[in-house]
Design an enzyme around this catalytic site. Structure first.
Site, PDB file in Angstrom:
ATOM      1  CD  GLU A 158       4.725  -7.540   2.658  1.00  0.00           C
ATOM      2  OE1 GLU A 158       4.675  -6.454   2.039  1.00  0.00           O
ATOM      3  OE2 GLU A 158       5.152  -7.621   3.813  1.00  0.00           O
ATOM      4  N   GLY A 164      -0.120  -8.479  -4.246  1.00  0.00           N
ATOM      5  CA  GLY A 164      -1.518  -8.063  -4.309  1.00  0.00           C
ATOM      6  C   GLY A 164      -1.972  -8.059  -5.759  1.00  0.00           C
ATOM      7  CB  CYS A 176     -19.241  17.400 -11.728  1.00  0.00           C
ATOM      8  SG  CYS A 176     -20.964  17.028 -11.919  1.00  0.00           S
ATOM      9  CD  GLU A 177     -13.391  16.292  -9.830  1.00  0.00           C
ATOM     10  OE1 GLU A 177     -12.335  16.763 -10.288  1.00  0.00           O
ATOM     11  OE2 GLU A 177     -13.772  16.463  -8.662  1.00  0.00           O
TER      12      GLU A 177
HETATM   13  C1  LIG Z   1       4.033  -3.027   2.152  1.00  0.00           C
HETATM   14  C2  LIG Z   1       3.353  -3.454   0.919  1.00  0.00           C
HETATM   15  N1  LIG Z   1       3.339  -4.761   0.606  1.00  0.00           N
HETATM   16  C3  LIG Z   1       2.722  -5.219  -0.507  1.00  0.00           C
HETATM   17  C4  LIG Z   1       2.098  -4.365  -1.391  1.00  0.00           C
HETATM   18  C5  LIG Z   1       1.400  -4.941  -2.575  1.00  0.00           C
HETATM   19  O1  LIG Z   1       1.923  -4.506  -3.759  1.00  0.00           O
HETATM   20  P1  LIG Z   1       1.469  -5.159  -5.134  1.00  0.00           P
HETATM   21  O2  LIG Z   1       0.002  -5.028  -5.240  1.00  0.00           O
HETATM   22  O3  LIG Z   1       2.202  -4.378  -6.159  1.00  0.00           O
HETATM   23  O4  LIG Z   1       1.921  -6.588  -5.118  1.00  0.00           O
HETATM   24  C6  LIG Z   1       2.102  -2.986  -1.116  1.00  0.00           C
HETATM   25  C7  LIG Z   1       1.457  -2.058  -2.062  1.00  0.00           C
HETATM   26  O5  LIG Z   1       1.629  -0.896  -2.106  1.00  0.00           O
HETATM   27  C8  LIG Z   1       2.740  -2.522   0.068  1.00  0.00           C
HETATM   28  O6  LIG Z   1       2.762  -1.233   0.375  1.00  0.00           O
END
Ligand SMILES: Cc1ncc(COP(=O)(O)O)c(C=O)c1O
Length: 413
Positions: A273, A275, A341-342
């Site tokens: 998974e 990202g 404004c922070e």
């Molecule tokens: C369950 C799960 N899978 C995959 C990811 C993707 O992580 P990354 O962007 O570090 O690959 C996350 C990110 O928090 C996640 O919570």
């Protein structure tokens, strides 16, 4: 792989000068390299090519439809964490049987949506959630395919906010209670336990903690076979890190070398998974310098992007490299700040930059992941445009929000 390079003294994305992007679409604007996204996806595909596998892109990193569509076209599935992401994934053309649904707090409505769509796996994070899935599946007369998300209690050595695989974190089922969850699922006619999953954290520059956690998953798969539960999918989560500053992150081939022998021996399909790894370094946030100012000894460069556009520096104290689009002379130490404004509205503190002037463009690098996806309308600021570059072409993939967009959910009540 680096698709943001200086060409004749001016920073470009692939074959397009960032100054042209700013002139065409205005600033602030997110700019993505299609080639970079493709190359990074292909690197994952190659690393895992020797086993049956499915790369489920973690949409939370960047859920722009054009990006998800591009990845779906390359064969990616999706890792989703909400009904909204499921809606977007399907809209972008990701087949339901390539979608895995994670998250510690899925509502019954989201569970029903996932069962209606018939997603590949619902990743279960607690016994209560398993009960809820069973109940919804029974009401629908359907069988839900499930995987337990294991909390392997492995320290990923990353920022505490993005560390998710320790016992003290809210995520997953503790390894010593996982068997119980599968027995419960095995004995329920509305549940089909088919996978096992983990995700120990994000921006991991070393892959050993992931490999250690995978080892625990593999042991569990063996123990579950004795219990009469035969799992077909082992999902190792995301988490591969990228270079923001001077990191030398290990990548998919390093991870593959450590985990594939065991996956092959089990005869299962590998799911992952990623990202940030795919989109992080594939995008930059382009912003224009509005003003310079000095308060005592401190020099500030005020830009037109702000923490609502990119919150990572404020939220995680994250470092993003900042490059002047025009290669210019001079060196000075400045804070780069936005108009909100922070005092937390900053992109860099005490950063050595060339002497940039009002009107100059800056590129905040490696902003493709958790950039636009975490953007908000704070201070009633319309969210920026997003642009995809491919070779010498560029196109809008999300228009800049207008003031009218800010009112849309409140009008006519
Ligand atoms: C369950 C799960 N899978 C995959 C990811 C993707 O992580 P990354 O962007 O570090 O690959 C996350 C990110 O928090 C996640 O919570």
């Amino acid at each position: 792989m680096e698709q943001f390079q200086y060409q004749q003294g001016s920073l470009a994305c692939e074959g397009v000068a960032l100054s042209e992007i700013a002139a065409t679409y205005g600033t602030p604007v997110y700019v993505y390299s299609e080639r970079s996204i493709r190359e990074r996806f292909e690197a994952l595909e190659q690393a895992y090519a020797s086993v049956p596998h499915l790369v489920c892109y973690a949409m939370k990193a960047n859920d722009n439809l054009s990006i998800v569509r591009l990845l779906a076209g390359l064969g990616a599935g999706a890792d989703i964490v909400s009904g909204g992401e499921l809606f977007r994934a399907r809209r972008a053309g990701v087949p339901a049987d390539r979608i895995v649904f994670a998250g510690v707090g899925k509502s019954r409505a989201e569970i029903a949506q996932a069962i209606d769509e018939d997603v590949l796996l619902l990743n279960v994070e607690s016994m209560d959630e398993l009960d809820a899935i069973s109940e919804v599946a029974r009401q629908k007369g359907r069988v839900a395919r499930v995987a337990a998300r294991v909390n392997p209690d492995v320290d990923p050595h990353t920022h505490p906010y993005i560390s998710t695989g320790l016992r003290k974190n809210k995520f997953g089922v503790p390894a010593d209670r996982v068997i119980e969850v599968y027995r419960r699922a095995r004995d329920d006619q509305y549940l089909h336990p088919l996978g096992i999953q983990m995700h120990i954290g994000s921006q991991l520059v070393h892959v050993q903690p992931i490999a250690d956690a995978v080892e625990r998953l593999v042991e569990l798969v063996h123990r579950l076979r004795v219990e009469g539960v035969d799992l077909h999918y082992v999902d190792v989560g995301g988490g591969l890190g990228i270079r923001y500053r001077d990191e030398e992150p290990e990548g998919p081939t390093d991870l593959a070398a450590k985990i594939l022998p065991a996956i092959r021996e089990l005869g299962v399909t590998l799911l992952c998974e990623p990202g940030r790894y795919i989109v992080g370094a594939s995008g930059a946030l382009l912003t224009r310098v509005l003003y310079r100012k000095e308060n005592g000894a401190k020099k500030f460069v005020v830009v037109d992007a702000a923490m609502n556009d990119l919150i990572r520096p404020s939220l995680y104290d994250a470092y993003h490299e900042i490059r002047s689009v025009r290669q210019c002379d001079g060196e000075e130490i400045v804070d780069v700040v936005g108009p909100i404004c922070e005092s937390g509205d900053f992109f860099a503190h005490d950063r050595l930059l060339p002497g940039v002037q009002p009107g100059d463009l800056l590129a905040i690098m490696s902003a493709g992941a958790y950039g636009f996806a975490m953007a908000s309308n704070y201070n009633a600021r319309p969210r920026p445009a997003e642009v995809m570059v491919s070779g010498t072409q560029h196109r809008l993939i999300r228009r800049r929000e207008t003031y009218q967009d800010l009112l849309r959910a409140e009008e006519g009540l």
